[in-house]
Scaffold this active site. Structure first.
Site, PDB file in Angstrom:
ATOM      1  N   ASP A 196      42.645  31.951  40.630  1.00 46.31           N
ATOM      2  CA  ASP A 196      42.226  32.724  41.801  1.00 46.31           C
ATOM      3  C   ASP A 196      43.436  33.475  42.338  1.00 46.31           C
ATOM      4  O   ASP A 196      44.530  33.376  41.764  1.00 46.31           O
ATOM      5  CB  ASP A 196      41.586  31.815  42.868  1.00 46.31           C
ATOM      6  CG  ASP A 196      40.451  32.523  43.593  1.00 46.31           C
ATOM      7  OD1 ASP A 196      40.693  33.611  44.133  1.00 46.31           O
ATOM      8  OD2 ASP A 196      39.319  32.001  43.597  1.00 46.31           O
ATOM      9  N   GLU A 255      32.734  38.559  44.460  1.00 43.61           N
ATOM     10  CA  GLU A 255      33.640  39.175  45.436  1.00 43.61           C
ATOM     11  C   GLU A 255      34.706  40.059  44.790  1.00 43.61           C
ATOM     12  O   GLU A 255      35.898  39.820  44.959  1.00 43.61           O
ATOM     13  CB  GLU A 255      34.300  38.071  46.270  1.00 43.61           C
ATOM     14  CG  GLU A 255      33.279  37.236  47.025  1.00 43.61           C
ATOM     15  CD  GLU A 255      33.895  36.108  47.841  1.00 43.61           C
ATOM     16  OE1 GLU A 255      33.440  35.903  48.978  1.00 43.61           O
ATOM     17  OE2 GLU A 255      34.803  35.424  47.341  1.00 43.61           O
ATOM     18  N   HIS A 310      39.297  38.344  42.286  1.00 45.54           N
ATOM     19  CA  HIS A 310      40.060  37.103  42.484  1.00 45.54           C
ATOM     20  C   HIS A 310      41.136  36.957  41.413  1.00 45.54           C
ATOM     21  O   HIS A 310      41.334  35.879  40.855  1.00 45.54           O
ATOM     22  CB  HIS A 310      39.118  35.894  42.500  1.00 45.54           C
ATOM     23  CG  HIS A 310      38.308  35.787  43.767  1.00 45.54           C
ATOM     24  ND1 HIS A 310      38.868  35.519  44.995  1.00 45.54           N
ATOM     25  CD2 HIS A 310      36.978  35.936  43.987  1.00 45.54           C
ATOM     26  CE1 HIS A 310      37.914  35.499  45.927  1.00 45.54           C
ATOM     27  NE2 HIS A 310      36.755  35.760  45.343  1.00 45.54           N
TER      28      HIS A 310
END
Ligand code: ACM
Length: 761
Positions: free
Chosen positions: A193, A329, A266
């Site tokens: 991440d 995301e 990410h």
């Protein structure tokens, strides 16, 4: 029958019944609850001579059982073929479920039957839970039972984020061991991440040297202003040797480890190590705070080569059928201005950046499919077109699940509303800092993974459920345990036990006993069993309750701290004036849990009639519209409690009708405002008051600044000059904030509106 024989017989019976009386058997408290369990008369005793009989080479199950028994009894265990004083593992072709098993325990032996080692392993787990936790030296007694069991869902998962905070291999094994105890079979290991890359990739040493470490870490909450940092370097990674060790440990417990390598978003840690992987052409650092970042992989050939090389090493390490590729995301801002990204869009005839994300994922899917693997992605992979063979992990509610299942794709359910164990689990104010939200044990327990919108055929694509443990606010292994337990136990029952056999009260009783098992395992579980819960009933009386049996609730209404001589709660408490109730759960004159406090505001809206033109989102329905005028304010930090109502992206209109006309001097509105959680107070709202004679239209139109974080009782309107008027109706029009702007958490998604008590004075 001779007299001598009769005397002998009665002597034997007497001895036998004396023996029986001395034995205290535990009541079976297996979690997750088996599909059927019958307690029979009698018991089996484990003594120094008991052996294990592994009749059909159930190796992993046998080894696990022997290891457990040796640990708890402190002696060596022999494996031999015997049916007397033995625990027998036996193949049974009749057990059609691959993970199913049966147990018959009786005086002479215990037999676990299954048609696979996995089934036998789950039989062993249930057996272990039938063995008392003490007195191994004097011989332990196992109640005679007949159990027939098999799982409800094939995929029973727990996730762990090791990027935001990292936990050592010993802890990862402890977590996996607990999963095995609860018959879970997939460990989703979130390895990469923005805040750290945690898996050794030999071809790319800078992933270890650079991407695995950040210079500093946010302290306090993301929503705090100003944000503060600890200034300390933090990080590390799992070597490939350690990864293999974890996978082998999990395999011996019938758990598959599914690695997650996040793309295309990410990815800031990887881009910090290799800036050429990004689109912005500038140096970035491994992220030091939480959230979503603009730096995502550029869709260049260089990036695909990098990812394929990374995945080659991942595939060589992990035997799992599934590789999780993230997909959530991923802001498209950089792709919009990147020549490389725009060229890929043009050359491949793609419509926009969403289709580019889909192109990106599909290329990776094709590559992994060519290696014999399948991808799982978060539900954003639906946007711009779903990769042909992908499994979808539905996290932003259940819409993604419905869409994917209707399109014939497998789905794993992990909606934030029921599966995010980083949310608060108690309304108590001194809980450790968490990301937000509110997900109490009971809500996890009652989760039904099959969305209402699916028919029976479509429901078959729902392969299972998973609890997610994101660790932004969990800095230590102890804290992970506190957040994961006991919610993981409830999730295990959602995943394993058929709905017809689930019962929350019964689960709570088993959980109270299970605490001892968790103590032995040194698991730092949260214990909210001894808290008071309150509920306003239809007669405007307040009811107190507590979850476990055999306890007393004592309370005060004068502000004093309740003790063992305070009023015993035995009937609902009327609420006819401002009131503060303090209460606690007592046993043997001792306070067990934390104290409970509830304040009531007896304002003019209490008892009025209320309607809202939209239903609140079913995950945030609080206590319905009536909860907005029940005299109880929602929590200042738990927007998912029983008072706040959440609406996702919708404009709402609320109408309150008073029984008799009232003077209105002041109205206080409360909106929740937590942009980190996609929740925005409205930018403006409209208040209208009506008299019996007609509408006084647009009496107030109030644009407001969202100046305040978290909670906003700033939206208080005082009315001067209307003392001579009496009103029969109040109307509130609350437009939704709209789409979350770029550079914010959840950018591009609809904002949530959360509202609670409308206080009318
Ligand atoms: C997620 O929680 N971003 C999948």
């Amino acid at each position: 029958m001779s007299a001598r024989f009769l005397i002998l017989l009665s002597l034997i019976l007497t001895l036998f019944s004396c023996e029986k009386k001395k034995v205290e058997l535990i009541s079976p408290s297996i979690i997750p609850a088996p599909q059927s369990l019958q307690v029979n008369p009698g018991y089996f005793t484990i003594n120094e001579a008991t052996t294990v009989s592994n009749n059909d080479d159930f190796t992993a199950s046998h080894d696990f059982l022997i290891n457990y028994l040796e640990q708890v009894t402190g002696r060596e265990w022999e494996t031999k073929y015997s049916d007397n004083n033995a625990i027998i593992l036996e193949y049974d072709a009749q057990i059609s479920s691959k993970e199913g098993y049966s147990i018959i325990s009786k005086d002479r032996n215990i037999t676990i039957k299954a048609s696979t080692d996995a089934g036998a392993f789950y039989g062993v787990q249930s057996l272990i839970q039938l063995i008392p936790l003490e007195n191994y030296q004097s011989g332990v007694h196992i109640p005679a039972v007949t159990i027939k069991d098999q799982p409800g869902f094939a995929y029973r998962g727990m996730h762990l984020d090791v990027s935001r905070h990292m936990f050592d291999v010993d802890f990862i094994k402890k977590y996996i061991d607990a999963m095995a105890m609860l018959k879970m079979n997939n460990f989703h290991w979130h390895l990469t991440d923005d805040q750290g890359w945690r898996i050794e990739i030999k071809k790319y040493p800078r992933l270890q040297e650079v991407a695995a470490y950040r210079d500093s870490t946010l302290i306090g909450h993301y929503n705090d202003t100003p944000q503060q940092y600890d200034g300390k370097r933090y990080g590390g990674f799992y070597t490939q040797e350690e990864v293999r060790e974890v996978i082998a440990f999990a395999k011996a417990r019938h758990i598959t480890v599914i690695p997650e390598i996040e793309l295309p978003g990410h990815a800031q840690a990887a881009i910090a190590a290799y800036p050429e992987l990004g689109c912005a052409g500038q140096k970035v650092n491994v992220a030091t705070k939480w959230g979503v970042f603009e730096n995502i992989y550029c869709p260049s050939e260089e990036t695909f080569t990098f990812l394929e090389n990374v995945l080659d090493e991942v595939v060589a390490l992990f035997p799992s059928k599934y590789i999780h590729i993230g997909g959530d995301e991923a802001p498209k801002t950089q792709w919009k201005t990147s020549a490389v990204a725009q060229k890929v869009i043009q050359e491949n005839g793609l419509k926009d950046e969403h289709e580019l994300q889909s192109y990106f994922i599909q290329r990776i899917e094709k590559y992994l499919n060519s290696k014999g693997r399948q991808i799982i992605g978060w539900d954003e992979i639906l946007e711009g077109g779903l990769a042909p063979n992908a499994t979808v992990m539905s996290w932003r509610g259940t819409k993604g699940a419905v869409e994917a299942a209707k399109a014939g794709h497998d789905v794993i359910m992990t909606p934030t509303s029921h599966c995010y164990f980083d949310y608060y689990q108690s309304e108590n104010d001194n809980e450790p800092l968490a990301i937000g939200g509110f997900l109490p044990l009971e809500k996890v327990y009652h989760f039904n993974p099959i969305p209402d919108e699916l028919n029976e055929e479509e429901s078959k694509f729902i392969k299972g459920v998973q609890g997610n443990v994101w660790t932004e606010y969990m800095t230590t292994a102890d804290q992970v345990e506190y957040m994961a337990f006991p919610r993981m136990l409830a999730m295990s029952e959602v995943a394993w036990t058929q709905p017809a056999h689930k019962n929350y009260d019964n689960f709570i009783n088993r959980l109270e006993y299970f605490h001892q098992r968790l103590d032995v395992l040194d698991i730092n579980y949260a214990n909210h069993l001894y808290e008071v819960e309150g509920k306003l009933n239809d007669q405007q009386q307040y009811e107190l309750s507590t979850k476990t049996l055999g306890k007393e609730i004592r309370f005060t209404t004068d502000g004093s701290v309740p003790n063992s001589t305070s009023t015993l709660y035995d009937q609902p408490i009327p609420f006819t004036d401002d009131l503060t109730i303090k209460a606690g759960v007592f046993k043997d004159e001792k306070l067990l849990g934390k104290l409970f406090t509830q304040e009531f505001i007896f304002h003019k809206g209490v008892g009025a009639t209320i309607s809202i033109n939209k239903e609140p989102h079913k995950s945030y329905a609080g206590s319905g519209a009536a909860g907005l005028i029940n005299g109880i304010k929602g929590s200042d930090s738990r927007y998912g409690d029983s008072e706040w109502l959440g609406f996702w992206g919708e404009d709402i209109e609320i109408e309150i009708e008073f029984e008799t006309e009232v003077e209105v001097n002041e109205i206080e509105l409360r909106f929740y405002h937590a942009p980190g959680q996609w929740i925005y107070a409205p930018e403006k709202y409209y208040l209208k008051l009506e008299t019996e004679k007609g509408i006084i239209s647009d009496l107030i139109t109030t644009p407001k600044e969202n100046e305040n974080l978290v909670i906003s009782n700033y939206n208080s309107e005082r009315f001067k000059g209307y003392e001579d008027l009496k009103f029969s109706k109040l109307r509130l029009v609350i437009p939704n904030y709209g789409t979350i702007p770029d550079s914010n958490q959840g950018a591009g998604n609809k904002a949530w509106t959360f509202i609670d008590e409308i206080i009318i004075r």
